[in-house]
Write a protein that holds these residues in place. Structure first.
Motif, PDB file in Angstrom:
ATOM      1  N   PRO A   1       0.823  -1.211   0.000  1.00 13.70           N
ATOM      2  CA  PRO A   1       0.000   0.000   0.000  1.00 13.70           C
ATOM      3  C   PRO A   1       0.860   1.266   0.000  1.00 13.70           C
ATOM      4  O   PRO A   1       2.020   1.243   0.414  1.00 13.70           O
ATOM      5  CB  PRO A   1      -0.784  -0.115   1.313  1.00 13.70           C
ATOM      6  N   ASP A   2       0.272   2.344  -0.458  1.00 12.97           N
ATOM      7  CA  ASP A   2       0.946   3.641  -0.471  1.00 12.97           C
ATOM      8  C   ASP A   2       0.901   4.288   0.907  1.00 12.97           C
ATOM      9  O   ASP A   2       1.773   5.088   1.255  1.00 12.97           O
ATOM     10  CB  ASP A   2       0.301   4.559  -1.509  1.00 12.97           C
ATOM     11  N   VAL A   3      -0.124   3.959   1.672  1.00 10.92           N
ATOM     12  CA  VAL A   3      -0.252   4.454   3.042  1.00 10.92           C
ATOM     13  C   VAL A   3      -0.958   3.386   3.881  1.00 10.92           C
ATOM     14  O   VAL A   3      -1.833   2.669   3.386  1.00 10.92           O
ATOM     15  CB  VAL A   3      -0.990   5.818   3.099  1.00 10.92           C
ATOM     16  N   THR A   4      -0.550   3.297   5.141  1.00  8.77           N
ATOM     17  CA  THR A   4      -1.132   2.334   6.070  1.00  8.77           C
ATOM     18  C   THR A   4      -1.610   3.058   7.312  1.00  8.77           C
ATOM     19  O   THR A   4      -0.871   3.854   7.901  1.00  8.77           O
ATOM     20  CB  THR A   4      -0.081   1.269   6.483  1.00  8.77           C
ATOM     21  N   PHE A   5      -2.842   2.791   7.705  1.00 10.45           N
ATOM     22  CA  PHE A   5      -3.369   3.271   8.984  1.00 10.45           C
ATOM     23  C   PHE A   5      -3.187   2.129   9.965  1.00 10.45           C
ATOM     24  O   PHE A   5      -3.649   1.007   9.706  1.00 10.45           O
ATOM     25  CB  PHE A   5      -4.857   3.634   8.877  1.00 10.45           C
ATOM     26  N   MET A   6      -2.528   2.373  11.102  1.00  3.15           N
ATOM     27  CA  MET A   6      -2.166   1.316  12.035  1.00  3.15           C
ATOM     28  C   MET A   6      -2.651   1.611  13.449  1.00  3.15           C
ATOM     29  O   MET A   6      -2.306   2.633  14.040  1.00  3.15           O
ATOM     30  CB  MET A   6      -0.635   1.167  12.049  1.00  3.15           C
ATOM     31  N   ASP A   7      -3.451   0.681  13.979  1.00  4.83           N
ATOM     32  CA  ASP A   7      -3.813   0.718  15.392  1.00  4.83           C
ATOM     33  C   ASP A   7      -2.602   0.200  16.168  1.00  4.83           C
ATOM     34  O   ASP A   7      -1.752  -0.500  15.612  1.00  4.83           O
ATOM     35  CB  ASP A   7      -5.035  -0.186  15.622  1.00  4.83           C
ATOM     36  N   LEU A   8      -2.517   0.508  17.468  1.00  9.17           N
ATOM     37  CA  LEU A   8      -1.377   0.037  18.253  1.00  9.17           C
ATOM     38  C   LEU A   8      -1.706  -1.167  19.124  1.00  9.17           C
ATOM     39  O   LEU A   8      -0.891  -2.068  19.284  1.00  9.17           O
ATOM     40  CB  LEU A   8      -0.830   1.171  19.133  1.00  9.17           C
ATOM     41  N   THR A   9      -2.920  -1.182  19.685  1.00 10.20           N
ATOM     42  CA  THR A   9      -3.290  -2.246  20.611  1.00 10.20           C
ATOM     43  C   THR A   9      -4.123  -3.284  19.880  1.00 10.20           C
ATOM     44  O   THR A   9      -5.301  -3.064  19.595  1.00 10.20           O
ATOM     45  CB  THR A   9      -4.093  -1.665  21.802  1.00 10.20           C
ATOM     46  N   MET A  10      -3.461  -4.415  19.552  1.00 14.20           N
ATOM     47  CA  MET A  10      -4.130  -5.497  18.823  1.00 14.20           C
ATOM     48  C   MET A  10      -3.594  -6.839  19.302  1.00 14.20           C
ATOM     49  O   MET A  10      -2.481  -6.915  19.813  1.00 14.20           O
ATOM     50  CB  MET A  10      -3.849  -5.377  17.311  1.00 14.20           C
ATOM     51  N   PRO A  11      -4.389  -7.890  19.103  1.00 10.17           N
ATOM     52  CA  PRO A  11      -3.909  -9.227  19.455  1.00 10.17           C
ATOM     53  C   PRO A  11      -2.903  -9.748  18.423  1.00 10.17           C
ATOM     54  O   PRO A  11      -2.716  -9.128  17.381  1.00 10.17           O
ATOM     55  CB  PRO A  11      -5.193 -10.067  19.425  1.00 10.17           C
ATOM     56  N   VAL A  12      -2.282 -10.851  18.714  1.00 12.55           N
ATOM     57  CA  VAL A  12      -1.316 -11.552  17.862  1.00 12.55           C
ATOM     58  C   VAL A  12      -0.010 -10.777  17.742  1.00 12.55           C
ATOM     59  O   VAL A  12       1.042 -11.245  18.138  1.00 12.55           O
ATOM     60  CB  VAL A  12      -1.873 -11.933  16.475  1.00 12.55           C
ATOM     61  N   MET A  13      -0.068  -9.578  17.168  1.00 10.53           N
ATOM     62  CA  MET A  13       1.097  -8.710  17.041  1.00 10.53           C
ATOM     63  C   MET A  13       0.615  -7.275  17.214  1.00 10.53           C
ATOM     64  O   MET A  13      -0.331  -6.858  16.544  1.00 10.53           O
ATOM     65  CB  MET A  13       1.743  -8.896  15.665  1.00 10.53           C
TER      66      MET A  13
ATOM     67  N   ALA B   1       4.298  -4.527  14.508  1.00  8.86           N
ATOM     68  CA  ALA B   1       4.025  -4.528  13.068  1.00  8.86           C
ATOM     69  C   ALA B   1       4.771  -3.389  12.368  1.00  8.86           C
ATOM     70  O   ALA B   1       5.329  -3.575  11.288  1.00  8.86           O
ATOM     71  CB  ALA B   1       2.523  -4.425  12.815  1.00  8.86           C
ATOM     72  N   ILE B   2       4.808  -2.225  12.998  1.00  7.43           N
ATOM     73  CA  ILE B   2       5.527  -1.082  12.419  1.00  7.43           C
ATOM     74  C   ILE B   2       7.012  -1.421  12.277  1.00  7.43           C
ATOM     75  O   ILE B   2       7.618  -1.150  11.237  1.00  7.43           O
ATOM     76  CB  ILE B   2       5.334   0.198  13.270  1.00  7.43           C
ATOM     77  N   GLU B   3       7.587  -2.027  13.308  1.00  9.86           N
ATOM     78  CA  GLU B   3       9.003  -2.404  13.248  1.00  9.86           C
ATOM     79  C   GLU B   3       9.281  -3.334  12.070  1.00  9.86           C
ATOM     80  O   GLU B   3      10.242  -3.143  11.324  1.00  9.86           O
ATOM     81  CB  GLU B   3       9.434  -3.093  14.545  1.00  9.86           C
ATOM     82  N   VAL B   4       8.427  -4.354  11.889  1.00  8.61           N
ATOM     83  CA  VAL B   4       8.618  -5.323  10.814  1.00  8.61           C
ATOM     84  C   VAL B   4       8.432  -4.655   9.446  1.00  8.61           C
ATOM     85  O   VAL B   4       9.227  -4.861   8.531  1.00  8.61           O
ATOM     86  CB  VAL B   4       7.663  -6.530  10.977  1.00  8.61           C
ATOM     87  N   ILE B   5       7.380  -3.846   9.323  1.00  8.96           N
ATOM     88  CA  ILE B   5       7.115  -3.168   8.045  1.00  8.96           C
ATOM     89  C   ILE B   5       8.251  -2.207   7.697  1.00  8.96           C
ATOM     90  O   ILE B   5       8.720  -2.168   6.561  1.00  8.96           O
ATOM     91  CB  ILE B   5       5.749  -2.437   8.075  1.00  8.96           C
ATOM     92  N   LYS B   6       8.720  -1.443   8.678  1.00  7.62           N
ATOM     93  CA  LYS B   6       9.805  -0.477   8.432  1.00  7.62           C
ATOM     94  C   LYS B   6      11.116  -1.192   8.081  1.00  7.62           C
ATOM     95  O   LYS B   6      11.916  -0.675   7.304  1.00  7.62           O
ATOM     96  CB  LYS B   6       9.999   0.453   9.634  1.00  7.62           C
ATOM     97  N   ALA B   7      11.339  -2.387   8.643  1.00 15.99           N
ATOM     98  CA  ALA B   7      12.534  -3.163   8.296  1.00 15.99           C
ATOM     99  C   ALA B   7      12.421  -3.663   6.850  1.00 15.99           C
ATOM    100  O   ALA B   7      13.402  -3.684   6.110  1.00 15.99           O
ATOM    101  CB  ALA B   7      12.707  -4.333   9.254  1.00 15.99           C
ATOM    102  N   PHE B   8      11.208  -4.029   6.452  1.00 11.38           N
ATOM    103  CA  PHE B   8      10.937  -4.508   5.098  1.00 11.38           C
ATOM    104  C   PHE B   8      10.981  -3.363   4.088  1.00 11.38           C
ATOM    105  O   PHE B   8      11.497  -3.499   2.988  1.00 11.38           O
ATOM    106  CB  PHE B   8       9.566  -5.196   5.076  1.00 11.38           C
ATOM    107  N   ASP B   9      10.404  -2.216   4.484  1.00  7.20           N
ATOM    108  CA  ASP B   9      10.304  -1.049   3.603  1.00  7.20           C
ATOM    109  C   ASP B   9      10.504   0.227   4.429  1.00  7.20           C
ATOM    110  O   ASP B   9       9.539   0.763   4.984  1.00  7.20           O
ATOM    111  CB  ASP B   9       8.933  -1.030   2.917  1.00  7.20           C
TER     112      ASP B   9
END
Length: 125
Positions: free
Chosen positions: A50-62, A67-75
């Motif tokens: 995606p060109d932009v991602t809206f991200m909640d902080l408090t979620m189950p699983v991860m 998620a931000i750390e993983v996405i930023k490492a990827f891109d």
């Protein structure tokens, strides 16, 4: 300056995802993707780019933080807007350290969502 065509919304609440979508202009022809937790959000990010991602902080699983750390490492250039009810200073500092420049308080307001999208595109302040 980027052009937004694809938007990913990552939130464990179906109604929150629906509400966020409702704050995004309808006349731009955006393609939407949704994920119900951080792990699915990372997977969706890698699949749909995606060109932009809206991200909640408090979620189950991860959490959104993870998620931000993983996405930023990827891109490292990933454009992520954090949407959270937790706007404590320590939370803002933590997401800023992850490279996030836009944090919106939940529930979002149409005007602030539109302003955040313009900022991502390099149009707004």
């Amino acid at each position: 300056m980027i052009t937004i065509k694809k938007i990913l919304i990552v939130d464990d609440s179906t109604s929150a995802r629906f509400f966020i979508k409702g704050c995004i202009p309808k006349d731009k022809g955006y393609e939407f993707f949704e994920a119900s937790d951080g792990a699915k959000g990372v997977e969706a990010y890698k699949n749909f780019r995606p060109d932009v991602t809206f991200m909640d902080l408090t979620m189950p699983v991860m959490t959104g933080f993870e998620a931000i750390e993983v996405i930023k490492a990827f891109d490292p250039q990933a454009a992520i807007i954090v949407l959270t009810a937790d706007i404590q200073t320590k939370t803002i500092e933590r997401v800023t350290a992850l490279g996030i420049t836009t944090v919106l308080k939940k529930p979002p307001v149409k005007a602030t969502v539109e302003e955040a999208l313009l900022k991502i595109q390099g149009i707004g302040g």
